[in-house]
Design a protein around this motif. Structure first.
Motif, PDB file in Angstrom:
ATOM      1  N   ARG A  29       0.826  -1.215   0.000  1.00 52.86           N
ATOM      2  CA  ARG A  29       0.000   0.000   0.000  1.00 52.86           C
ATOM      3  C   ARG A  29       0.856   1.259   0.000  1.00 52.86           C
ATOM      4  O   ARG A  29       0.567   2.223  -0.713  1.00 52.86           O
ATOM      5  CB  ARG A  29      -0.953  -0.018   1.197  1.00 52.86           C
ATOM      6  CG  ARG A  29      -2.115  -0.989   1.008  1.00 52.86           C
ATOM      7  CD  ARG A  29      -3.184  -0.821   2.079  1.00 52.86           C
ATOM      8  NE  ARG A  29      -2.738  -1.258   3.400  1.00 52.86           N
ATOM      9  CZ  ARG A  29      -2.874  -2.489   3.867  1.00 52.86           C
ATOM     10  NH1 ARG A  29      -3.441  -3.418   3.124  1.00 52.86           N
ATOM     11  NH2 ARG A  29      -2.469  -2.802   5.079  1.00 52.86           N
ATOM     12  N   ALA A  30       1.933   1.266   0.771  1.00 57.66           N
ATOM     13  CA  ALA A  30       2.815   2.439   0.823  1.00 57.66           C
ATOM     14  C   ALA A  30       3.499   2.668  -0.524  1.00 57.66           C
ATOM     15  O   ALA A  30       3.573   3.802  -1.010  1.00 57.66           O
ATOM     16  CB  ALA A  30       3.858   2.263   1.926  1.00 57.66           C
ATOM     17  N   ALA A  32       2.440   1.585  -3.458  1.00 55.97           N
ATOM     18  CA  ALA A  32       1.400   1.958  -4.427  1.00 55.97           C
ATOM     19  C   ALA A  32       1.064   3.442  -4.325  1.00 55.97           C
ATOM     20  O   ALA A  32       0.885   4.115  -5.347  1.00 55.97           O
ATOM     21  CB  ALA A  32       0.151   1.106  -4.210  1.00 55.97           C
ATOM     22  N   ARG A  33       0.993   3.969  -3.100  1.00 55.89           N
ATOM     23  CA  ARG A  33       0.706   5.403  -2.931  1.00 55.89           C
ATOM     24  C   ARG A  33       1.795   6.259  -3.563  1.00 55.89           C
ATOM     25  O   ARG A  33       1.503   7.278  -4.203  1.00 55.89           O
ATOM     26  CB  ARG A  33       0.563   5.753  -1.444  1.00 55.89           C
ATOM     27  CG  ARG A  33      -0.772   5.356  -0.856  1.00 55.89           C
ATOM     28  CD  ARG A  33      -0.983   5.964   0.530  1.00 55.89           C
ATOM     29  NE  ARG A  33       0.007   5.536   1.516  1.00 55.89           N
ATOM     30  CZ  ARG A  33      -0.104   4.453   2.268  1.00 55.89           C
ATOM     31  NH1 ARG A  33      -1.174   3.674   2.166  1.00 55.89           N
ATOM     32  NH2 ARG A  33       0.827   4.132   3.141  1.00 55.89           N
ATOM     33  N   ARG A  34       3.066   5.857  -3.419  1.00 54.49           N
ATOM     34  CA  ARG A  34       4.174   6.620  -4.020  1.00 54.49           C
ATOM     35  C   ARG A  34       4.046   6.664  -5.542  1.00 54.49           C
ATOM     36  O   ARG A  34       4.201   7.702  -6.169  1.00 54.49           O
ATOM     37  CB  ARG A  34       5.516   5.997  -3.650  1.00 54.49           C
ATOM     38  CG  ARG A  34       5.940   6.237  -2.242  1.00 54.49           C
ATOM     39  CD  ARG A  34       7.357   5.689  -1.997  1.00 54.49           C
ATOM     40  NE  ARG A  34       7.687   5.846  -0.606  1.00 54.49           N
ATOM     41  CZ  ARG A  34       7.555   4.883   0.313  1.00 54.49           C
ATOM     42  NH1 ARG A  34       7.143   3.689  -0.024  1.00 54.49           N
ATOM     43  NH2 ARG A  34       7.873   5.117   1.570  1.00 54.49           N
ATOM     44  N   TYR A  35       3.777   5.502  -6.138  1.00 52.26           N
ATOM     45  CA  TYR A  35       3.668   5.443  -7.592  1.00 52.26           C
ATOM     46  C   TYR A  35       2.399   6.155  -8.077  1.00 52.26           C
ATOM     47  O   TYR A  35       2.415   6.827  -9.118  1.00 52.26           O
ATOM     48  CB  TYR A  35       3.709   3.996  -8.084  1.00 52.26           C
ATOM     49  CG  TYR A  35       5.104   3.419  -8.058  1.00 52.26           C
ATOM     50  CD1 TYR A  35       5.925   3.490  -9.167  1.00 52.26           C
ATOM     51  CD2 TYR A  35       5.603   2.803  -6.914  1.00 52.26           C
ATOM     52  CE1 TYR A  35       7.211   2.968  -9.146  1.00 52.26           C
ATOM     53  CE2 TYR A  35       6.881   2.281  -6.872  1.00 52.26           C
ATOM     54  CZ  TYR A  35       7.682   2.363  -7.997  1.00 52.26           C
ATOM     55  OH  TYR A  35       8.951   1.842  -7.967  1.00 52.26           O
ATOM     56  N   ASP A  36       1.307   6.022  -7.341  1.00 55.26           N
ATOM     57  CA  ASP A  36       0.081   6.739  -7.714  1.00 55.26           C
ATOM     58  C   ASP A  36       0.323   8.245  -7.754  1.00 55.26           C
ATOM     59  O   ASP A  36      -0.121   8.929  -8.670  1.00 55.26           O
ATOM     60  CB  ASP A  36      -1.058   6.427  -6.741  1.00 55.26           C
ATOM     61  CG  ASP A  36      -1.714   5.088  -6.997  1.00 55.26           C
ATOM     62  OD1 ASP A  36      -1.537   4.506  -8.094  1.00 55.26           O
ATOM     63  OD2 ASP A  36      -2.430   4.602  -6.085  1.00 55.26           O
ATOM     64  N   GLU A  37       1.026   8.742  -6.751  1.00 49.54           N
ATOM     65  CA  GLU A  37       1.336  10.173  -6.690  1.00 49.54           C
ATOM     66  C   GLU A  37       2.172  10.601  -7.898  1.00 49.54           C
ATOM     67  O   GLU A  37       1.926  11.637  -8.515  1.00 49.54           O
ATOM     68  CB  GLU A  37       2.084  10.472  -5.390  1.00 49.54           C
ATOM     69  CG  GLU A  37       2.588  11.881  -5.283  1.00 49.54           C
ATOM     70  CD  GLU A  37       1.717  12.740  -4.398  1.00 49.54           C
ATOM     71  OE1 GLU A  37       1.959  13.937  -4.393  1.00 49.54           O
ATOM     72  OE2 GLU A  37       0.818  12.203  -3.749  1.00 49.54           O
ATOM     73  N   ARG A  40      -0.079  10.460 -11.115  1.00 46.86           N
ATOM     74  CA  ARG A  40      -1.297  11.266 -11.111  1.00 46.86           C
ATOM     75  C   ARG A  40      -1.288  12.357 -12.183  1.00 46.86           C
ATOM     76  O   ARG A  40      -2.311  12.561 -12.858  1.00 46.86           O
ATOM     77  CB  ARG A  40      -1.539  11.871  -9.726  1.00 46.86           C
ATOM     78  CG  ARG A  40      -2.880  12.585  -9.617  1.00 46.86           C
ATOM     79  CD  ARG A  40      -3.208  13.018  -8.197  1.00 46.86           C
ATOM     80  NE  ARG A  40      -3.389  11.829  -7.361  1.00 46.86           N
ATOM     81  CZ  ARG A  40      -2.667  11.536  -6.284  1.00 46.86           C
ATOM     82  NH1 ARG A  40      -1.714  12.344  -5.882  1.00 46.86           N
ATOM     83  NH2 ARG A  40      -2.890  10.445  -5.596  1.00 46.86           N
ATOM     84  N   THR A  45      -3.108   5.505 -12.595  1.00 49.39           N
ATOM     85  CA  THR A  45      -2.772   4.895 -11.318  1.00 49.39           C
ATOM     86  C   THR A  45      -1.603   3.944 -11.555  1.00 49.39           C
ATOM     87  O   THR A  45      -1.286   3.621 -12.712  1.00 49.39           O
ATOM     88  CB  THR A  45      -3.961   4.083 -10.761  1.00 49.39           C
ATOM     89  OG1 THR A  45      -4.217   2.987 -11.652  1.00 49.39           O
ATOM     90  CG2 THR A  45      -5.202   4.950 -10.591  1.00 49.39           C
ATOM     91  N   ASN A  46      -1.016   3.470 -10.482  1.00 47.25           N
ATOM     92  CA  ASN A  46       0.085   2.514 -10.646  1.00 47.25           C
ATOM     93  C   ASN A  46      -0.400   1.244 -11.339  1.00 47.25           C
ATOM     94  O   ASN A  46       0.308   0.666 -12.159  1.00 47.25           O
ATOM     95  CB  ASN A  46       0.756   2.207  -9.300  1.00 47.25           C
ATOM     96  CG  ASN A  46      -0.084   1.333  -8.404  1.00 47.25           C
ATOM     97  OD1 ASN A  46      -0.102   0.124  -8.572  1.00 47.25           O
ATOM     98  ND2 ASN A  46      -0.785   1.921  -7.456  1.00 47.25           N
ATOM     99  N   THR A 124      10.510   7.649  -9.305  1.00 47.67           N
ATOM    100  CA  THR A 124       9.887   6.973  -8.166  1.00 47.67           C
ATOM    101  C   THR A 124      10.539   5.622  -7.912  1.00 47.67           C
ATOM    102  O   THR A 124      10.766   5.235  -6.756  1.00 47.67           O
ATOM    103  CB  THR A 124       8.373   6.810  -8.413  1.00 47.67           C
ATOM    104  OG1 THR A 124       7.828   8.102  -8.678  1.00 47.67           O
ATOM    105  CG2 THR A 124       7.678   6.188  -7.218  1.00 47.67           C
TER     106      THR A 124
END
Length: 148
Positions: A29-30, A32-37, A40, A45-46, A124
């Motif tokens: 989850r952590a 995924a959040r980095r890659y999503d950011e 964006r 999304t990742n 990233t």
């Protein structure tokens, strides 16, 4: 223990501290959040980036080959493709050899967007790898592949 269904707090701590599933999920989850950011600004999304990258092949891809690569069931893959198809980034067609099967490919717009997003992914990726530099990033990738 006063009742058979009571668990001592030590068991909770043991699971918290040792459970592979918990630690992989938290890390996933952590990450995924980095890659999503990072993705964006490109409207991705990742998961969409990974899906599009899996379609970056010289020939169209079958649903089964992509779902196997991404460890994703076909229903989830179909749902993930829809927004990309609506945006004109992915094309889906019947397989001429088997009309029941579907083939997927990136469109010209999909390839262009993927190329633009790649530099953000690379930044990233490098930052994430630096976070685990004290261990063996290649070994970690191999271990994760072994359990997936």
């Amino acid at each position: 223990m006063s009742k058979p269904d009571d668990l001592p707090i030590e068991i909770t701590h043991k699971v918290r501290d040792t459970c592979f599933c918990l630690h992989v999920q938290r890390a996933g989850r952590a990450v995924a959040r980095r890659y999503d950011e990072a993705l964006r600004p490109f409207g991705l999304t990742n998961g969409q980036f990974s899906l599009m990258m899996s379609l970056n092949r010289p020939k169209a891809s079958s649903m089964s080959s992509v779902s196997a690569l991404l460890a994703m069931d076909r229903t989830t893959l179909t749902a993930s493709l829809k927004p990309l198809q609506r945006r004109g980034l992915v094309a889906i067609a019947s397989d001429p050899a088997d009309r029941r099967a579907r083939l997927m490919m990136l469109t010209r717009a999909g390839r262009a967007l993927l190329a633009l997003a790649l530099s953000s992914w690379e930044v990233t990726q490098a930052a994430t790898e630096r976070l685990i530099a004290s261990s063996d990033p290649d070994g970690l990738r191999a271990d994760l592949r072994a359990i997936s």
